[in-house]
Design an enzyme around this catalytic site. Sequence first.
Site, PDB file in Angstrom:
ATOM      1  CG  ASP A  93      -2.286   0.637   0.905  1.00 55.93           C
ATOM      2  OD1 ASP A  93      -2.294   1.825   0.558  1.00 55.93           O
ATOM      3  OD2 ASP A  93      -3.317  -0.049   1.010  1.00 55.93           O
TER       4      ASP A  93
ATOM      5  CG  HIS B 263      -4.458   2.440  -1.956  1.00 52.86           C
ATOM      6  ND1 HIS B 263      -4.352   3.196  -0.807  1.00 52.86           N
ATOM      7  CD2 HIS B 263      -5.781   2.374  -2.235  1.00 52.86           C
ATOM      8  CE1 HIS B 263      -5.559   3.565  -0.408  1.00 52.86           C
ATOM      9  NE2 HIS B 263      -6.454   3.091  -1.263  1.00 52.86           N
TER      10      HIS B 263
ATOM     11  CG  ASP C 219      -8.825  -0.010  -2.852  1.00 54.76           C
ATOM     12  OD1 ASP C 219      -7.827  -0.599  -3.329  1.00 54.76           O
ATOM     13  OD2 ASP C 219      -8.836   0.493  -1.719  1.00 54.76           O
ATOM     14  CD  GLU C 220     -10.068   4.218  -0.669  1.00 49.16           C
ATOM     15  OE1 GLU C 220     -10.949   4.521   0.149  1.00 49.16           O
ATOM     16  OE2 GLU C 220      -8.888   3.978  -0.327  1.00 49.16           O
TER      17      GLU C 220
ATOM     18  CG  ASP D  97     -11.197  -0.351   9.624  1.00 46.21           C
ATOM     19  OD1 ASP D  97     -11.974  -1.256   9.310  1.00 46.21           O
ATOM     20  OD2 ASP D  97     -10.958   0.610   8.882  1.00 46.21           O
TER      21      ASP D  97
ATOM     22  CD1 TRP E 139     -10.044  -1.459   5.983  1.00 47.13           C
ATOM     23  CD2 TRP E 139      -8.170  -2.095   4.951  1.00 47.13           C
ATOM     24  NE1 TRP E 139     -10.404  -2.203   4.889  1.00 47.13           N
ATOM     25  CE2 TRP E 139      -9.272  -2.610   4.233  1.00 47.13           C
ATOM     26  CE3 TRP E 139      -6.892  -2.369   4.491  1.00 47.13           C
ATOM     27  CZ2 TRP E 139      -9.122  -3.379   3.084  1.00 47.13           C
ATOM     28  CZ3 TRP E 139      -6.738  -3.128   3.345  1.00 47.13           C
ATOM     29  CH2 TRP E 139      -7.852  -3.616   2.660  1.00 47.13           C
TER      30      TRP E 139
ATOM     31  CD  GLU F  15      -5.425   3.134   7.407  1.00 42.40           C
ATOM     32  OE1 GLU F  15      -5.705   3.483   6.252  1.00 42.40           O
ATOM     33  OE2 GLU F  15      -5.952   2.152   7.961  1.00 42.40           O
TER      34      GLU F  15
END
Length: 755
Positions: free
Chosen positions: A192, A265, A322-323, A416, A464, A466
């Site tokens: 990522d 990503h 994604d994204e 998350d 996820w 973070e």
Amino acid sequence: MNKQSSLKYILLSAMLFLTAAAEAQFHIIPQPVSLKAGSGSMVLSKAAVIGVNKETEPIGRYLQEYLNQNYGLATTVKVYGQIPAKTPIRLNNVWSNQEGAYTMHVSPVSVSISGNGAGVFYGVQSLIQLLPTDKGAPLKIAACAIADQPRFGWRGLSLDVSRHFFTVDEVKKYIDVMAHYKLNTFHWHLTDDEGWRIQIDKYPRLTEVGSKISYYAKRGEFRKLDNLIDDGRDGFYTKDEIRDVIKYAQDRFVTILPEIEMPGHSEAAIFAYPQLGCQDSTGAKHRVRMLDPGEYTFKFMEDVLTEVIELFPNQYVHIGGDEAEMVDWLKSPTAVALMKREHLKNEKEVQSYFIKRIEKFLLSKNKRLVGWDEILQGGLAESATVMSWQGEAGGIAAAKMRHHVVMTPLPYMYFDAPQANEELEPIGWNPPVTWQMVYNYEPQSKELTAAEAEYILGAQGNIWNEKIPNAQHLQYMVYPRALAVAELTWSPKSEKNLDRFGWKMKNQYGLFKLWNFNARLPDIDGIDNIVTNKTRLKLVMNYPLNGAKVRYNINGKMPDANSTAVPFPVNINVPLKDSIGLRTFTTWTLNDQHIRQTANIKRVSIKPTHEKPASLKPGMAYEIFKTRERDIAKLENEKPFETGVTNLIVPFKPVAEEYINWVKIKGFIKIDKEADYELTSGFEVSPALFVDNEEVIKPGFNTYVEPQKALLHLKKGVYALSGHYMADKANENQTLIELKTVGGDKLYPKFYLIH
């Protein structure tokens, strides 16, 4: 009733009681397809023999290691051509056309498990859950007969190691607990923006540089890592370590799905090899997370995937998708040239071109592509499997197109998110997601035909990291919610039972303690926000885990680890003049496990109306407003779209996307007998409900996150009832009002609702 009939009734009642008591010993997760309690139990001796054949020997060794390590036994494994019937534990390999199916028979003298490959292993997991978790107790296994098989072939759990790196031992423990609950797909998110975690021989800077983003961020050579609660954890897995983890997973019948993110990503890869980054013809300097869709990139990613494929033996490779910040391509000379050459109309078709090229390469290596639901944009690759994360829409669309789908939608499958009130839990993304919300999720949408539903491979919980810096925190966030994924993907839909699952879930904490696994603690039962007209608060706080203690206040101040602790149960009996703020801090075991809960108790005055029941009609009156207005107060003078009378469930009327349905209800509750009553709502997101113009249920709260109820002492008479809510698919089959006597059964709406 004569004496003979009376005796039969007593015997039947006794048999039913004994059967229920016997089956209460079985708290296996996921719920087996068929489970019948037997008579008596088997006591497993310290030196018991585990009989296996050639095919089941590895599973026998696994069970031997588990028993010897966790219970201090000295079991042995013996390999037979034909396992003797007197062998205490027998693991038999038998053919089955259903992957993962098994049978288990426990008698007072032996345990026999039969299945094909994975089936025997899953039977062993059910056996493990039947063992007592107290190491000092006799190892009694209740007699039973089980026939079991999975509902879905994909029963998944992900792990993001890019944002925070997790060691090989931490990953193995994660896989271990997955396997205990028959989860079989480990989605390993290896790359990522924040880190590249897999060794690639041809491109060594991916790990020399891309795995050390935290290090370079501290030196000021990389952007400050956003969204992380700290500076991250650097690290990567060598190929030998990955092979070790793959073998470990295979021994537990867990398939590993590797994910190599593209085209977005990809910042860690771009930091290591800047040529990969999306070019900008304007010369603007900005964060680059997108791969440039040129031949250098495609050759690079094909080289990477070649080495990934050589490592991972499974059928699928996840490529993300994604994204993606696709608008960046509109400034890239490479992308603009590609659009002209391939006659692509927009950036979404560039994304589709990118994914389809990677798909073609994977197919040439006999692998299949998996991507997040954004890969639908611009045209879906022909053989792609879709992971639907932005809700269910992408998965439903893909299934209708006859593509395989794994359902992983927000909010239900995102771990998350906090598990309770956000102010009381570790920081997380998105609104709270409780285990009840996960359990209630159904992967096969009602919008799909039976044939289309067959394309749903299963479901998966995602995490996820973070905000999750270490393994203990990771375990807290994933469990017990992952248990709900295990049951909803394994057990028959007809066997789902939320209350039974909740009881079984609480029985898993002995195993978590045995495994030194930091699952989030269960809540204290009955800590609800309460509206009441009673003059005293009487509450008994019970807890399902032996040895737990609670620190509590009723002055609205949250206790902490330094407050005085008392054991459960706790009786609260105090005068109630206005409002009370109950705050609890519950602890269990010695490794600082704790949870916090809050409840507000408000006292109101509730009086009956002067209406006479004889002058009123059965049912509750309702009005439906089809509108764009989201403030119900502004509908006061509006004319309703529809009016009617109901016994609780107001018909749901589909509306266009820009419209909403407001429902107003009005009527009375008829009370025939003075008593204490409990009024709640069965809506997952609460409506507004008023009794005698007092708000007893506040709107917009999730019933599992912030439960509400009214505890009212009502005299015989008629009480004004009103309320409102926004009608949508989420509540179309849910019960608006539930009324019962305290400690008694629910009352039937047709007997107490009038207008």
